[in-house]
Design a protein around this motif. Structure first.
Motif, mmCIF file in Angstrom:
data_model
loop_
_atom_site.group_PDB
_atom_site.id
_atom_site.type_symbol
_atom_site.label_atom_id
_atom_site.label_comp_id
_atom_site.label_asym_id
_atom_site.label_seq_id
_atom_site.Cartn_x
_atom_site.Cartn_y
_atom_site.Cartn_z
ATOM 1 N N UNK A 1 0.828 -1.211 0.000
ATOM 2 C CA UNK A 1 0.000 0.000 0.000
ATOM 3 C C UNK A 1 0.853 1.248 0.000
ATOM 4 N N UNK A 2 0.537 2.154 -0.916
ATOM 5 C CA UNK A 2 1.199 3.459 -0.937
ATOM 6 C C UNK A 2 0.240 4.468 -0.338
ATOM 7 N N UNK A 3 0.731 5.284 0.597
ATOM 8 C CA UNK A 3 -0.138 6.225 1.301
ATOM 9 C C UNK A 3 0.457 7.622 1.283
ATOM 10 N N UNK A 4 -0.428 8.601 1.442
ATOM 11 C CA UNK A 4 0.067 9.949 1.693
ATOM 12 C C UNK A 4 0.529 10.019 3.147
ATOM 13 N N UNK A 5 1.174 11.107 3.488
ATOM 14 C CA UNK A 5 1.724 11.254 4.840
ATOM 15 C C UNK A 5 0.655 11.046 5.934
ATOM 16 N N UNK A 6 -0.588 11.471 5.630
ATOM 17 C CA UNK A 6 -1.652 11.349 6.643
ATOM 18 C C UNK A 6 -2.310 9.959 6.647
ATOM 19 N N UNK A 7 -1.822 9.053 5.812
ATOM 20 C CA UNK A 7 -2.345 7.690 5.813
ATOM 21 C C UNK A 7 -3.322 7.395 4.679
ATOM 22 N N UNK A 8 -3.765 8.422 3.962
ATOM 23 C CA UNK A 8 -4.708 8.199 2.847
ATOM 24 C C UNK A 8 -4.047 7.310 1.795
ATOM 25 N N UNK B 1 17.856 8.989 18.573
ATOM 26 C CA UNK B 1 16.530 8.595 18.098
ATOM 27 C C UNK B 1 15.545 9.779 18.146
ATOM 28 N N UNK B 2 15.820 10.740 19.032
ATOM 29 C CA UNK B 2 14.949 11.939 19.102
ATOM 30 C C UNK B 2 15.009 12.724 17.792
ATOM 31 N N UNK B 3 16.177 12.741 17.157
ATOM 32 C CA UNK B 3 16.316 13.469 15.880
ATOM 33 C C UNK B 3 15.425 12.837 14.811
ATOM 34 N N UNK B 4 15.434 11.507 14.798
ATOM 35 C CA UNK B 4 14.584 10.781 13.832
ATOM 36 C C UNK B 4 13.112 11.118 14.103
ATOM 37 N N UNK B 5 12.726 11.043 15.366
ATOM 38 C CA UNK B 5 11.303 11.271 15.721
ATOM 39 C C UNK B 5 10.872 12.664 15.285
ATOM 40 N N UNK B 6 11.760 13.626 15.499
ATOM 41 C CA UNK B 6 11.448 15.008 15.147
ATOM 42 C C UNK B 6 11.239 15.147 13.634
ATOM 43 N N UNK B 7 12.118 14.437 12.900
ATOM 44 C CA UNK B 7 12.074 14.533 11.447
ATOM 45 C C UNK B 7 10.779 13.932 10.881
ATOM 46 N N UNK B 8 10.198 12.954 11.598
ATOM 47 C CA UNK B 8 9.010 12.280 11.079
ATOM 48 C C UNK B 8 7.761 12.592 11.919
ATOM 49 N N UNK B 9 7.729 13.793 12.462
ATOM 50 C CA UNK B 9 6.509 14.251 13.146
ATOM 51 C C UNK B 9 5.443 14.534 12.088
ATOM 52 N N UNK B 10 4.203 14.523 12.492
ATOM 53 C CA UNK B 10 3.140 14.943 11.564
ATOM 54 C C UNK B 10 2.715 13.859 10.595
ATOM 55 N N UNK B 11 3.121 12.606 10.849
ATOM 56 C CA UNK B 11 2.672 11.501 9.992
ATOM 57 C C UNK B 11 1.407 10.877 10.583
ATOM 58 N N UNK B 12 0.738 10.102 9.749
ATOM 59 C CA UNK B 12 -0.372 9.224 10.143
ATOM 60 C C UNK B 12 -0.095 8.669 11.556
ATOM 61 N N UNK B 13 -1.075 8.805 12.438
ATOM 62 C CA UNK B 13 -0.870 8.462 13.845
ATOM 63 C C UNK B 13 -0.419 7.002 14.033
ATOM 64 N N UNK B 14 -0.917 6.123 13.134
ATOM 65 C CA UNK B 14 -0.571 4.695 13.265
ATOM 66 C C UNK B 14 0.945 4.497 13.186
ATOM 67 N N UNK B 15 1.549 5.167 12.199
ATOM 68 C CA UNK B 15 2.994 4.978 12.031
ATOM 69 C C UNK B 15 3.766 5.872 13.005
ATOM 70 N N UNK B 16 3.186 7.021 13.312
ATOM 71 C CA UNK B 16 3.844 7.935 14.265
ATOM 72 C C UNK B 16 4.053 7.233 15.611
#
Ligand SMILES: Cc1cc2nc3c(=O)[nH]c(=O)nc-3n(C[C@H](O)[C@H](O)[C@H](O)COP(=O)(O)OP(=O)(O)OC[C@H]3O[C@@H](n4cnc5c(N)ncnc54)[C@H](O)[C@@H]3O)c2cc1C
Length: 453
Positions: free
Chosen positions: A81-88, A272-287
């Protein structure tokens, strides 16, 4: 020459027992040659990460008995499955093909035969350690000699004929042919082509991480992600995340592609905090899963471009990342290395049978495999460009062009390269052994004047 069988006795040396080197060792041993692999590490193994084994190489895992050894630790992916950042959801590939549907498809014959092949040759995801130990077990059972603590320092290949290699511990080994399967920082390549340096084609690199299912299952939102064994990709501007299960669905593997300010040449430790910061704002499931990542490292994505893979006397030749490292966006680096191994194994079988010389075998391998590897390098880069598109007209065109696939329609071209028919044919439907057999046949027919040169 072996007096009993009239077969030629050959001793082939490999530098490096990675996935590529072990695949080549198996293929060459099956061809009837003696094989020694010199490995620098003090223990045989692989890095702690997952890997996709696409149908072009899962066929080799089946054929060589490795799939049976890995057993339940190989996971078959049902959906991509390919999704947009918000999970769509914006793109979809059914990984286990439905033959009946494909029968009625206008691209019928090719797709049908490809799908039949794909049904036999599966799309697997696996922990690298499980794959590696399966390769080691089969190699050893066939009689491949695997020597650890054997870092190769130098090679003498100047004269026609055997090559001498010297290890750090000053042990010398003599081989009829030496194969450099020693990865992206290959000493064999640096000796043959000292001016070539693998380079990142952009500021793109990737974090790798593993999160146990036991942890994800405790989170009511994140756990919906692992209900089925699927491969999921979240696309966003200049970044993406891909996840899939490994280790018999006990762990979730993540690769998080991103850009940095500088070019990345080496593996880097990252907080790991740097990674988390970089990927904020994604679909809650993956976040939520990202928030569970215990540790990570940033991996460089280096491309190696060579005009030749061999020494002038054709007694040393390169394979795998040593010859053609590529960016990871089509999951084809190790797969291409395994194809190299399967291909050269078939050519060496002809040398053992006295139908080709070693020089001819190396020439056929180089002539046929170099364009294939180059094409994979391009396709991998292209898929990276498709997956990293910023929001805007191009991204909308991409998502629009993949839309019909979500309702099961097969397209003649798709920006979703996991289901694009041309990719099915060129990448996933490719059979390295069949290619080698055809190339050898053509070579022999030309030599005998059966067909024009
Ligand atoms: C983030 C990321 C994700 C990826 N995902 C996939 C994927 O899903 N599918 C896929 O097919 N590919 C994938 N790849 C690519 C894949 O990891 C590599 O292409 C593959 O591991 C290369 O295999 P190799 O055997 O050529 O080299 P390596 O795996 O690097 O093995 C080289 C071996 O040589 C040994 N060695 C090195 N120097 C010496 C020496 N001097 N003497 C003796 N031994 C030596 C090393 O210790 C090592 O064991 C990915 C890559 C990245 C970065």
């Amino acid at each position: 020459m072996d007096q009993n069988s009239q077969q030629k006795s050959l001793h082939i040396g490999l530098v490096g027992a990675g996935i590529g080197g072990l695949a080549a060792a198996i293929a060459i041993r099956l061809a009837g040659a003696e094989v020694t692999v010199l490995e620098a590490a003090s223990e045989l193994g692989e890095i702690g990460a997952g890997i996709q084994m696409t149908p072009n190489v899962s066929r080799l895992l089946i054929k060589w008995g490795i799939a049976d050894i890995i057993g339940d630790n190989l996971v078959e992916v049902e959906e991509f499955n390919l999704r947009q950042q918000d999970g769509t959801k914006v793109g979809y590939t059914k990984m286990v093909p439905d033959m009946k549907k494909d029968l009625g498809h206008p691209y019928g014959t090719t797709l049908l035969s490809l799908n039949l092949q794909l049904m036999r040759d599966r799309w697997w995801v696996v922990h690298r350690a499980h794959l590696h130990s399966g390769l080691v077990e089969v190699a050893q059972s066939l009689g491949v000699k695997l020597l650890i603590n054997s870092r190769v320092n130098s090679l003498d290949y100047s004269r026609k004929g055997p090559v001498t290699v010297t290890t750090e511990a000053r042990n010398r080994h003599v081989f009829d042919l030496l194969i450099g399967s020693d990865g992206v920082n290959s000493v064999v390549r640096r000796t043959l082509f000292p001016d070539v340096r693998p380079t990142p084609p952009s500021t793109n690199s990737a974090y790798r991480a593993i999160v146990p299912y036991s942890r994800i299952l405790k989170d009511p939102i994140a756990k919906t992600l692992i209900e089925k064994p699927t491969m999921e990709v979240w696309l966003s501007e200049k970044a993406y995340i891909i996840t899939y299960p490994i280790s018999g669905c006990k762990d979730l593997n993540l690769v998080l592609s991103h850009h940095t300010d500088n070019l990345v040449y080496n593996v880097e430790d990252v907080a790991v905090e740097d990674l988390r910061k970089q990927f904020e704002g994604y679909d809650l499931k993956i976040k939520r899963v990202i928030d569970m990542i215990p540790e990570t490292q940033r991996w460089p994505l280096l491309v190696t471009a060579l005009e030749s893979w061999s020494s002038p006397e054709k007694n040393v030749v390169l394979m795998g990342d040593a010859a053609h490292s590529m960016v990871n966006h089509m999951a084809q680096g190790a797969a291409t290395a395994m194809e190299d191994g399967a291909f050269i194994g078939r050519c060496i079988a002809e040398v053992v049978q006295n139908r080709l010389t070693l020089t001819q075998a190396v020439e056929i391998y180089e002539k046929e495999r170099m364009p294939k590897a180059r094409a994979k390098q391009h396709i991998s880069f292209l898929n990276g460009a498709i997956w990293h598109l910023p929001a805007g007209p191009k991204q909308e065109a991409r998502d629009g062009a993949m839309k019909e696939e979500m309702s099961g329609k097969k397209l003649s071209r798709s920006p979703n390269l996991y289901s694009d028919p041309r990719m099915l044919e060129q990448v996933y439907g490719y059979d390295a052994e069949q290619h080698a057999d055809e190339a050898v046949r053509t070579f022999l027919q030309r030599r005998e004047g059966v067909i024009d040169t």
